[in-house]
Design a protein around this motif. Structure first.
Motif, short mmCIF file in Angstrom:
data_model
loop_
_atom_site.label_atom_id
_atom_site.label_comp_id
_atom_site.label_asym_id
_atom_site.label_seq_id
_atom_site.Cartn_x
_atom_site.Cartn_y
_atom_site.Cartn_z
N THR A 1 0.81 -1.23 0.00
CA THR A 1 0.00 0.00 0.00
C THR A 1 0.83 1.27 0.00
N GLN A 2 2.14 1.16 -0.06
CA GLN A 2 3.03 2.31 -0.11
C GLN A 2 2.76 3.13 -1.38
N PRO A 3 2.76 4.46 -1.32
CA PRO A 3 2.54 5.26 -2.53
C PRO A 3 3.51 4.88 -3.64
N TRP A 4 3.00 4.84 -4.88
CA TRP A 4 3.76 4.31 -6.01
C TRP A 4 5.10 5.01 -6.21
N ASP A 5 5.08 6.34 -6.24
CA ASP A 5 6.33 7.08 -6.50
C ASP A 5 7.37 6.79 -5.42
N GLU A 6 6.93 6.76 -4.19
CA GLU A 6 7.83 6.47 -3.07
C GLU A 6 8.35 5.04 -3.14
N LEU A 7 7.50 4.14 -3.59
CA LEU A 7 7.87 2.73 -3.67
C LEU A 7 8.95 2.47 -4.71
N ILE A 8 8.77 3.00 -5.92
CA ILE A 8 9.67 2.61 -7.02
C ILE A 8 10.92 3.48 -7.14
N ASN A 9 10.85 4.71 -6.63
CA ASN A 9 11.98 5.63 -6.82
C ASN A 9 13.01 5.44 -5.71
N ARG A 10 13.86 4.45 -5.87
CA ARG A 10 14.88 4.16 -4.86
C ARG A 10 16.02 3.38 -5.48
N GLU A 11 17.11 3.32 -4.75
CA GLU A 11 18.25 2.50 -5.16
C GLU A 11 17.95 1.04 -4.81
N ASN A 12 18.39 0.13 -5.67
CA ASN A 12 18.25 -1.30 -5.42
C ASN A 12 16.78 -1.68 -5.16
N LEU A 13 15.91 -1.31 -6.10
CA LEU A 13 14.49 -1.58 -5.96
C LEU A 13 14.22 -3.08 -5.81
N HIS A 14 14.95 -3.91 -6.51
CA HIS A 14 14.73 -5.35 -6.42
C HIS A 14 14.91 -5.84 -4.98
N ASP A 15 15.99 -5.41 -4.34
CA ASP A 15 16.25 -5.84 -2.96
C ASP A 15 15.19 -5.29 -2.01
N TYR A 16 14.78 -4.06 -2.25
CA TYR A 16 13.76 -3.46 -1.39
C TYR A 16 12.44 -4.22 -1.48
N LEU A 17 12.05 -4.61 -2.69
CA LEU A 17 10.79 -5.35 -2.85
C LEU A 17 10.86 -6.71 -2.17
N GLN A 18 12.02 -7.32 -2.15
CA GLN A 18 12.17 -8.58 -1.44
C GLN A 18 11.85 -8.41 0.04
N THR A 19 12.28 -7.32 0.63
CA THR A 19 11.99 -7.08 2.05
C THR A 19 10.53 -6.69 2.25
N GLN A 20 9.96 -5.96 1.31
CA GLN A 20 8.58 -5.51 1.45
C GLN A 20 7.59 -6.67 1.44
N GLN A 21 7.86 -7.69 0.67
CA GLN A 21 6.90 -8.79 0.58
C GLN A 21 6.73 -9.49 1.92
N ARG A 22 7.75 -9.42 2.77
CA ARG A 22 7.65 -10.05 4.09
C ARG A 22 6.68 -9.31 5.01
N HIS A 23 6.42 -8.04 4.69
CA HIS A 23 5.56 -7.22 5.55
C HIS A 23 4.26 -6.84 4.86
N SER A 24 3.93 -7.53 3.77
CA SER A 24 2.74 -7.19 2.99
C SER A 24 1.73 -8.33 3.03
N ASP A 25 0.48 -8.00 2.75
CA ASP A 25 -0.58 -9.01 2.74
C ASP A 25 -0.46 -9.88 1.50
N MET A 26 -0.49 -11.21 1.71
CA MET A 26 -0.49 -12.13 0.58
C MET A 26 -1.91 -12.27 0.05
N LEU A 27 -2.02 -12.25 -1.28
CA LEU A 27 -3.31 -12.41 -1.93
C LEU A 27 -3.44 -13.83 -2.48
#
Length: 282
Positions: free
Chosen positions: A22-48
């Protein structure tokens, strides 16, 4: 991993699972090492569940763009150079495209603001005042605010070749208008850059029948992708990042022009398929 923007938030598909972020899109994608960040985010996100994820993507999918601008590079493939020289021959502008293909500095131009971008399964537009219109399938980079390529999507750079061919100074009118760009269906975020063997494939269907079918590997591009990103970011700031279409090599013949109702299907290995129907602004 694939990141989809939806009306309910970002949907991350990874390892056959789907997560809602649910993080705002611009804040979510605009970062260094987005791949690594998304790996950490999935641990704290709701599974569908698969049913929930499919329902969200089928009914609430948006283009994978927030407040970024869309830019484009031109004449990056030999076929594109030849096609644009042909369309500009009568106006005397053909030599410009030959020169830019060989030059150190690439052709870069502004393409669209986010609100003019069509999503997957939405209409793209041809101009009413153009007699020769084509789609241009393009690998599109997402570049963060620091100038690093963090992901990829599929782009459709709708083009009015009769307008640009009349005079190269008409390029903005040939390229920039409502829904002249489409992005989607997702932002592909790999751990490593796309391989040079990655293929772009486009089919144009009219009344259900294929009227154009072509394929090319991105290895045929003349310029390196980081090189294009570097030129774009010279003396420019993109506070939330930027999308850069990298040019096309799949160009229908000179006798072809799009018609209302045509369906354009662009597939890029690893990313997916972007589908749009051609229409006109009302």
């Amino acid at each position: 991993m694939k990141l989809y923007r939806t009306q309910k938030g970002a949907l991350l598909r990874w390892d056959n699972n789907a997560y809602l972020i649910t993080q705002p899109w611009d804040e979510l994608i605009n970062r260094e090492n987005l791949h690594d960040y998304l790996q950490t985010q999935q641990r704290h996100s709701d599974m569908l569940s698969p049913v929930e994820a499919d329902a969200l993507l089928n009914s609430q999918l948006l283009a994978p763009i927030g407040n970024q601008e869309v830019w484009a590079a031109g004449v990056t493939y030999l076929r594109s150079r030849d096609a644009r020289m042909e369309e500009s021959k009568e106006s005397g502008g053909a030599t410009f495209y030959d020169k830019v293909y060989e030059a150190e500095r690439p052709e870069l131009f502004f393409k669209a603001q986010a609100h003019r971008v069509a999503a997957h399964d939405e209409e793209v537009y041809s101009r009413h005042d153009s007699s020769w219109n084509v789609p241009e399938p393009e690998l599109t980079l997402f570049i963060n605010s620091a100038g690093r390529i963090e992901g990829y999507t599929i782009g459709n750079d709708m083009s009015s070749r009769s307008i640009e061919g009349e005079n190269p100074l008409y390029l903005p009118q040939a390229k920039v208008y409502q829904r002249s760009a489409a992005l989607g269906p997702c932002l592909y975020v790999p751990a490593a850059p796309l391989p040079a063997t990655t293929k772009i494939h486009m089919v144009i269907r009219r009344a259900g029948q294929s009227v154009y079918n072509g394929e090319i590997a991105i290895s045929q591009i003349k310029r390196k992708l980081p090189e294009l990103a570097s030129w774009l970011y010279r003396d420019m700031d993109f506070p939330v990042g930027c999308f850069l279409m990298t040019g096309t090599c799949l160009v229908p013949g000179n006798e072809f022009t799009l018609a209302k109702g045509d369906k354009v299907e662009i597939t890029i290995d690893h990313i997916g398929t972007l589908v749009n129907t051609v229409g006109y602004k009302q």
